[in-house]
Scaffold this active site. Structure first.
Site, PDB file in Angstrom:
ATOM      1  N   SER A 161     -35.349 -50.160  27.577  1.00  0.00           N
ATOM      2  CA  SER A 161     -36.271 -49.715  26.701  1.00  0.00           C
ATOM      3  C   SER A 161     -36.883 -50.817  25.942  1.00  0.00           C
ATOM      4  CB  SER A 161     -35.287 -49.020  25.580  1.00  0.00           C
ATOM      5  OG  SER A 161     -36.231 -48.648  24.526  1.00  0.00           O
ATOM      6  N   TYR A 174     -28.592 -48.963  19.610  1.00  0.00           N
ATOM      7  CA  TYR A 174     -29.612 -48.762  20.608  1.00  0.00           C
ATOM      8  C   TYR A 174     -30.402 -50.040  21.123  1.00  0.00           C
ATOM      9  CZ  TYR A 174     -33.033 -46.345  23.601  1.00  0.00           C
ATOM     10  OH  TYR A 174     -33.691 -45.886  24.683  1.00  0.00           O
TER      11      TYR A 174
HETATM   12  N1  NAD Z   1     -37.654 -40.906  25.875  1.00  0.00           N
HETATM   13  C1  NAD Z   1     -38.009 -42.023  25.243  1.00  0.00           C
HETATM   14  O1  NAD Z   1     -38.898 -42.142  24.633  1.00  0.00           O
HETATM   15  C2  NAD Z   1     -37.260 -43.324  25.869  1.00  0.00           C
HETATM   16  C3  NAD Z   1     -37.628 -44.542  25.509  1.00  0.00           C
HETATM   17  C4  NAD Z   1     -37.228 -45.558  26.074  1.00  0.00           C
HETATM   18  C5  NAD Z   1     -35.895 -45.481  26.643  1.00  0.00           C
HETATM   19  N2  NAD Z   1     -35.496 -44.167  27.170  1.00  0.00           N
HETATM   20  C6  NAD Z   1     -34.323 -44.108  27.674  1.00  0.00           C
HETATM   21  O2  NAD Z   1     -34.388 -43.507  28.812  1.00  0.00           O
HETATM   22  C7  NAD Z   1     -33.213 -42.918  29.307  1.00  0.00           C
HETATM   23  C8  NAD Z   1     -33.645 -41.225  29.405  1.00  0.00           C
HETATM   24  O3  NAD Z   1     -34.091 -40.696  28.345  1.00  0.00           O
HETATM   25  P1  NAD Z   1     -34.616 -39.054  28.156  1.00  0.00           P
HETATM   26  O4  NAD Z   1     -35.826 -39.480  27.323  1.00  0.00           O
HETATM   27  O5  NAD Z   1     -34.852 -38.682  29.409  1.00  0.00           O
HETATM   28  O6  NAD Z   1     -33.311 -38.599  27.320  1.00  0.00           O
HETATM   29  P2  NAD Z   1     -32.501 -37.299  27.607  1.00  0.00           P
HETATM   30  O7  NAD Z   1     -31.767 -37.225  26.104  1.00  0.00           O
HETATM   31  O8  NAD Z   1     -33.654 -36.330  27.570  1.00  0.00           O
HETATM   32  O9  NAD Z   1     -31.808 -37.370  28.759  1.00  0.00           O
HETATM   33  C9  NAD Z   1     -30.713 -38.325  28.669  1.00  0.00           C
HETATM   34  C10 NAD Z   1     -29.676 -37.697  29.694  1.00  0.00           C
HETATM   35  O10 NAD Z   1     -28.616 -38.567  29.569  1.00  0.00           O
HETATM   36  C11 NAD Z   1     -27.448 -37.548  29.737  1.00  0.00           C
HETATM   37  N3  NAD Z   1     -26.181 -38.343  29.426  1.00  0.00           N
HETATM   38  C12 NAD Z   1     -25.773 -38.736  28.247  1.00  0.00           C
HETATM   39  N4  NAD Z   1     -24.438 -39.184  27.907  1.00  0.00           N
HETATM   40  C13 NAD Z   1     -24.076 -39.209  29.229  1.00  0.00           C
HETATM   41  C14 NAD Z   1     -22.711 -39.506  29.796  1.00  0.00           C
HETATM   42  N5  NAD Z   1     -21.790 -39.889  29.041  1.00  0.00           N
HETATM   43  N6  NAD Z   1     -22.423 -39.209  30.937  1.00  0.00           N
HETATM   44  C15 NAD Z   1     -23.345 -38.731  31.930  1.00  0.00           C
HETATM   45  N7  NAD Z   1     -24.750 -38.279  31.390  1.00  0.00           N
HETATM   46  C16 NAD Z   1     -24.880 -38.544  29.956  1.00  0.00           C
HETATM   47  C17 NAD Z   1     -27.688 -36.496  28.967  1.00  0.00           C
HETATM   48  O11 NAD Z   1     -26.749 -35.407  28.986  1.00  0.00           O
HETATM   49  C18 NAD Z   1     -29.174 -36.168  29.217  1.00  0.00           C
HETATM   50  O12 NAD Z   1     -29.317 -35.148  30.033  1.00  0.00           O
HETATM   51  C19 NAD Z   1     -32.334 -43.266  28.433  1.00  0.00           C
HETATM   52  O13 NAD Z   1     -31.633 -44.164  28.775  1.00  0.00           O
HETATM   53  C20 NAD Z   1     -32.967 -43.683  27.008  1.00  0.00           C
HETATM   54  O14 NAD Z   1     -32.303 -44.372  26.406  1.00  0.00           O
HETATM   55  C21 NAD Z   1     -36.089 -43.051  26.608  1.00  0.00           C
END
Ligand code: NAD
Length: 294
Positions: A161, A174
């Site tokens: 990120s 985070y």
């Molecule tokens: N959306 C953003 O703006 C953004 C920006 C930077 C980084 N990210 C990163 O991108 C990745 C995906 O984010 P997203 O926006 O799709 O979020 P999201 O919350 O929609 O998806 C995350 C998924 O991870 C799963 N998860 C969480 N803990 C878990 C565990 N212990 N075991 C198995 N699965 C687990 C959740 O059930 C969820 O389906 C993450 O690593 C997040 O930190 C997102």
């Protein structure tokens, strides 16, 4: 195979842009979430066979069913907690048994954590963030790469990120965890290069849609983290104002789309990036450059 995919009735939301992942076995963690589910669809549109992994059983099943119906590719779902090593070992063995090999891993499951200044940040939440985002990412990478080492090939993309590149206030857990993912990616790239395995990461910044869970959550929690609206804090206590403040830090002046993140992921998983390892692509509309457009 292209013809087979075209047999599906109606127009798929992601028409095939190519065959970069034709018949490749792609494991996606966090597949029930925003990026994971879009990656599942876009990878399926390019012919991948998918092992979809998440903790959220119901959402995972519905994503898997949707991809199966829309793209007519082999999709299997695996309910697994990335913080439990025994579950990871079992899932990796099950994926290998079902598909025969693992070509690509999108190591993407993650948790955003709470928003609070470091002096009051919850110890328990810090541990939870580290367990999912660092230990979990490491453990999935460890067990999937074991299979790839035997095959002497593979491509891995970890989701880091921009929070790990810059220093967003109130996000001690985070941002620290994502900085660790960036470093883990580089070390894994070095350790695995002799086995012809590439390891890269992507660093998204502010990604929509603007009514999406992660965007709304961070805007609301940043505002709440400054309850009195103290001007010496970095963000306002008004949610709309925080959204404006965040967008003003983006030179392209808009949120990114999940598809724009996944385009970079598919590039890094595919042979198009065959000489790229140990690198990070930031998908931030220029946010990481730190410039101001006034
Ligand atoms: N959306 C953003 O703006 C953004 C920006 C930077 C980084 N990210 C990163 O991108 C990745 C995906 O984010 P997203 O926006 O799709 O979020 P999201 O919350 O929609 O998806 C995350 C998924 O991870 C799963 N998860 C969480 N803990 C878990 C565990 N212990 N075991 C198995 N699965 C687990 C959740 O059930 C969820 O389906 C993450 O690593 C997040 O930190 C997102």
């Amino acid at each position: 195979m292209e013809a087979k995919r075209m047999r599906v009735e109606g127009k798929p939301p992601y028409p095939s842009r190519g065959n970069r992942l034709q018949d490749k076995v792609v494991v996606i963690t966090g597949a029930a979430g925003n990026f994971g589910s879009v990656c599942a669809q876009m990878a399926a549109a390019e012919g991948a066979k998918l092992a979809l992994v998440d903790l959220a059983k119901d959402k995972l099943e519905s994503v898997a069913e949707d991809v199966r119906k829309t793209y007519n590719v082999l999709v299997k779902e695996f309910v697994m907690d990335v913080t439990k090593e025994a579950e990871i070992e079992k899932t990796v063995a099950d994926v290998k048994a079902a598909f025969g090999c693992i070509d690509c891993l999108f190591n993407n499951a993650g948790y955003q954590g709470l928003f609070a200044p470091v002096d009051t940040y919850s110890f328990e939440d810090f541990e939870k963030v580290m367990k999912i985002n660092v230990t979990g990412v490491f453990a999935v990478l460890k067990h999937v790469s074991k299979v790839m080492v035997e095959q002497k090939r593979g491509a891995i993309v970890n989701t880091a990120s921009c929070a790990g590149l810059g220093c967003p206030t109130m996000m001690t857990g985070y941002a620290t965890s994502k900085a660790a993912v960036l470093h883990l990616t580089k070390i894994a790239a070095l350790d695995l290069a002799p086995s012809n395995i590439r390891v890269n990461s992507v660093s998204p910044a502010f990604i929509g849609p603007d009514d999406g869970f992660m965007w709304l959550r961070q805007v609301e929690l940043q505002a709440k983290a400054n309850p009195t609206g103290a001007p010496e804090r970095y963000y306002s206590n008004d949610t709309k104002e925080v959204a404006t403040q965040m967008l003003e830090s983006v030179p392209l002046r808009r949120l990114g789309r999940p598809e724009e993140v996944i385009q970079a992921v598919l590039f890094l998983l595919s042979e198009e990036s065959s000489y790229i390892t140990g690198t990070d692509i930031n998908i931030s509309g220029g946010n990481v450059l730190g410039g101001s457009r006034g």
